[in-house]
Design an enzyme around this catalytic site. Structure first.
Site, PDB file in Angstrom:
ATOM      1  N   HIS A 157       4.671  -5.015  10.472  1.00  0.00           N
ATOM      2  CA  HIS A 157       3.692  -4.363   9.592  1.00  0.00           C
ATOM      3  C   HIS A 157       3.489  -5.195   8.339  1.00  0.00           C
ATOM      4  O   HIS A 157       4.403  -5.334   7.514  1.00  0.00           O
ATOM      5  CB  HIS A 157       4.145  -2.959   9.210  1.00  0.00           C
ATOM      6  N   HIS A 168       0.421  -6.230   5.207  1.00  0.00           N
ATOM      7  CA  HIS A 168      -0.870  -6.322   4.529  1.00  0.00           C
ATOM      8  C   HIS A 168      -0.797  -7.616   3.712  1.00  0.00           C
ATOM      9  O   HIS A 168      -0.316  -7.614   2.572  1.00  0.00           O
ATOM     10  CB  HIS A 168      -1.103  -5.129   3.603  1.00  0.00           C
ATOM     11  N   ARG A 182      -1.191   2.765  -5.454  1.00  0.00           N
ATOM     12  CA  ARG A 182      -2.359   2.564  -4.595  1.00  0.00           C
ATOM     13  C   ARG A 182      -3.620   2.325  -5.417  1.00  0.00           C
ATOM     14  O   ARG A 182      -4.461   1.496  -5.062  1.00  0.00           O
ATOM     15  CB  ARG A 182      -2.548   3.781  -3.666  1.00  0.00           C
ATOM     16  N   TYR A 209      -7.346  -4.441   6.616  1.00  0.00           N
ATOM     17  CA  TYR A 209      -8.423  -3.493   6.350  1.00  0.00           C
ATOM     18  C   TYR A 209      -9.428  -3.951   5.293  1.00  0.00           C
ATOM     19  O   TYR A 209     -10.390  -3.222   5.008  1.00  0.00           O
ATOM     20  CB  TYR A 209      -7.868  -2.113   5.998  1.00  0.00           C
ATOM     21  N   HIS A 250      -6.256   3.623  10.389  1.00  0.00           N
ATOM     22  CA  HIS A 250      -5.427   3.505   9.189  1.00  0.00           C
ATOM     23  C   HIS A 250      -4.396   4.625   9.088  1.00  0.00           C
ATOM     24  O   HIS A 250      -3.200   4.381   8.882  1.00  0.00           O
ATOM     25  CB  HIS A 250      -6.295   3.502   7.928  1.00  0.00           C
ATOM     26  N   ARG A 290      -5.492  10.633   7.631  1.00  0.00           N
ATOM     27  CA  ARG A 290      -6.348  11.030   6.519  1.00  0.00           C
ATOM     28  C   ARG A 290      -7.569  10.124   6.393  1.00  0.00           C
ATOM     29  O   ARG A 290      -8.574  10.523   5.817  1.00  0.00           O
ATOM     30  CB  ARG A 290      -5.554  11.041   5.204  1.00  0.00           C
ATOM     31  N   HIS A 333      -0.546   4.233  10.223  1.00  0.00           N
ATOM     32  CA  HIS A 333       0.322   4.789   9.185  1.00  0.00           C
ATOM     33  C   HIS A 333       0.508   6.271   9.458  1.00  0.00           C
ATOM     34  O   HIS A 333      -0.469   6.973   9.739  1.00  0.00           O
ATOM     35  CB  HIS A 333      -0.323   4.664   7.803  1.00  0.00           C
ATOM     36  N   HIS A 367       6.053   3.732   9.253  1.00  0.00           N
ATOM     37  CA  HIS A 367       6.776   4.553   8.278  1.00  0.00           C
ATOM     38  C   HIS A 367       7.395   5.780   8.944  1.00  0.00           C
ATOM     39  O   HIS A 367       8.603   5.836   9.103  1.00  0.00           O
ATOM     40  CB  HIS A 367       5.898   4.944   7.088  1.00  0.00           C
ATOM     41  N   ASP A 376       5.368  -5.022   5.080  1.00  0.00           N
ATOM     42  CA  ASP A 376       4.340  -4.160   4.494  1.00  0.00           C
ATOM     43  C   ASP A 376       3.691  -4.781   3.259  1.00  0.00           C
ATOM     44  O   ASP A 376       2.856  -5.671   3.369  1.00  0.00           O
ATOM     45  CB  ASP A 376       4.953  -2.795   4.203  1.00  0.00           C
TER      46      ASP A 376
END
Length: 457
Positions: free
Chosen positions: A60, A62, A86, A125, A209, A212, A235, A272, A323
């Site tokens: 994982h 990013h 975030r 993303y 993603h 949500r 996620h 996670h 991550d």
């Protein structure tokens, strides 16, 4: 003209069955193992390497967040959390160009290679330009990150991310999320545009993603359109706020909702999965999906502790990822995966099973297998038809010199902070020698220039 090296002699090699003495590893020009020669006798001209292990998969990542590492460790006026972090990440993501993404990813991947990762699953993303429009090539940013992997020698599973909503109940995306905005058709276009990138070093899967940010109907449609056997990452249940919001919106917890609406199998990696109840632990383990545990990031963001003992007892599969890249080290992820459990349980040697009481050995092998499964690539084992991806530990370091092979991984994982990985091979090609990446000087220079540009914004 010299013949390229296509074999290596290991006094001790970490095979799927455990440490095995006197092994010669053979690979072909394509970089796949062709023979694992047991009971081999070293010849006079061969270098004898004491401890050889498969390379690890970073399941994982990013990559662009590597440039943020260390820059968000300043307390605000109120309580800080994942959600305040975030907001800062969103502002930062709006500024990066595709070329800068490549420079940042190359820096990250070179660091990961030096610390034992030979494959990465890139949860990508940032698809659109800063103004919210797509580039002329819809897969432009994905291709830049794949190029960074190719240039550094890192094997990669590119996972274009479906990101349509800001929260549960299909709330519209915020303005600062505009670079992430995608629907199912657009993700499928990106996957198709990446088809020519696929080869022995590159796979392409997909990543809704989160529950949500993508609806359950979208996820079902996307998975149905995905070529068979491609990996699917998501996620899930990272923060209690997410769990509570899911319950409020749907009446179900996130993992419960996922299993109620999707067919979750071995193609899936649930990243996670920090907050699980017993039924969710059982469902994940029974599905043969992989739990993607990212201990350094989960610690950095204050996420919480994965239910590791119960998950191990249920024979669940798991791997590790970096991550947000607060760390790029295999050792740190595995060490703190165990240490977090010790802190939670107020005990020691938590991650072990009846057949393997050595915690480091159990975690190392489990993470090799889980990471390989999550990547959808033939990696993670010193075995024929797998990629010739392996690491060589520094047997001259005081922590390993003269050590019995049974104690090697315990020393690697739980002793000190020196990097004990000396050499790294990916697809049979040496990319790290004596702890240094083959292109480290240029990669560092490009990264420094990139960061100088970003800090002026």
């Amino acid at each position: 003209m010299s013949t390229p090296q296509q074999s290596i002699y290991a006094k001790n090699a970490l095979l799927p069955s455990g440490w095995t003495s006197n092994v010669r590893l053979h690979w072909n020009a394509d970089g796949d193992f062709t023979q694992i020669e047991l009971n081999a006798v070293a010849t006079a001209y061969e270098v004898q390497h004491s401890f050889v292990s498969p390379g690890m998969t970073n399941l994982h990542s990013h990559a662009f967040q590597r440039a943020m590492a260390g820059m968000t460790e300043i307390a605000g006026e109120g309580p800080d959390s994942f959600w305040t972090w975030r907001d800062l990440m969103y502002r930062y993501a709006l500024a990066i160009s595709p070329e800068q993404m490549q420079a940042i990813a190359a820096q990250l991947y070179s660091e990961c290679l030096r610390h034992g990762y030979t494959s990465v699953c890139e949860f990508h993303y940032v698809h659109r330009a800063p103004n919210g429009e797509f580039y002329a090539d819809i897969a432009e940013t994905s291709k830049q990150v794949v190029a960074a992997a190719n240039n550094t020698g890192m094997g990669i599973t590119m996972l274009p991310v479906l990101y349509s909503f800001a929260d549960f109940k299909q709330l519209p995306l915020r303005e600062d999320q505009r670079r992430f905005n995608t629907n199912v058709d657009q993700i499928l276009q990106i996957i198709q545009a990446l088809e020519t990138q696929r080869n022995v070093q590159v796979e392409v899967g997909v990543a809704p993603h989160s529950l949500r940010a993508a609806s359950t109907d979208q996820i079902r449609e996307l998975v149905a359109a995905l070529p068979s056997a491609r990996p699917i990452h998501i996620h899930i249940a990272e923060q209690m706020r997410e769990v509570n919001a899911c319950v409020a919106a749907t009446g179900m917890r996130p993992v419960e909702l996922l299993f109620d609406t999707q067919t979750v199998d071995e193609r899936w990696c649930l990243v996670h999965a920090t907050h699980l109840n017993q039924q969710e632990v059982a469902s994940m383990a029974a599905s043969q999906s992989v739990a993607g545990i990212c201990t350094s990031t989960e610690g950095n963001l204050g996420d919480g502790f994965f239910e590791l003992p119960d998950y191990i007892a249920a024979q669940g599969r798991f791997g590790i990822g970096t991550d947000s890249h607060a760390s790029q080290s295999v050792v740190e992820e595995i060490r703190w995966l165990e240490y977090g459990q010790r802190l939670k349980a107020q005990g020691r040697n938590i991650a072990s099973v009846k057949g393997q009481r050595r915690v480091a050995d159990f975690l190392w092998q489990q993470c090799l297998h889980g990471g390989a499964q999550a990547s959808g690539r033939k990696v993670g084992q010193l075995q024929t038809n797998c990629r010739a991806d392996f690491i060589i530990f520094d047997d001259q370091h005081p922590n390993l010199q003269g050590l019995d092979v049974a104690d090697v991984l315990s020393s690697v994982v739980f002793t000190g902070n020196d990097n004990l990985i000396r050499d790294v091979y990916v697809g049979g090609q040496q990319v790290v020698a004596a702890g240094r990446h083959r292109d480290q000087t240029q990669i560092n220079a490009d990264y420094v220039q990139c960061m100088r540009q970003l800090r002026q914004l």
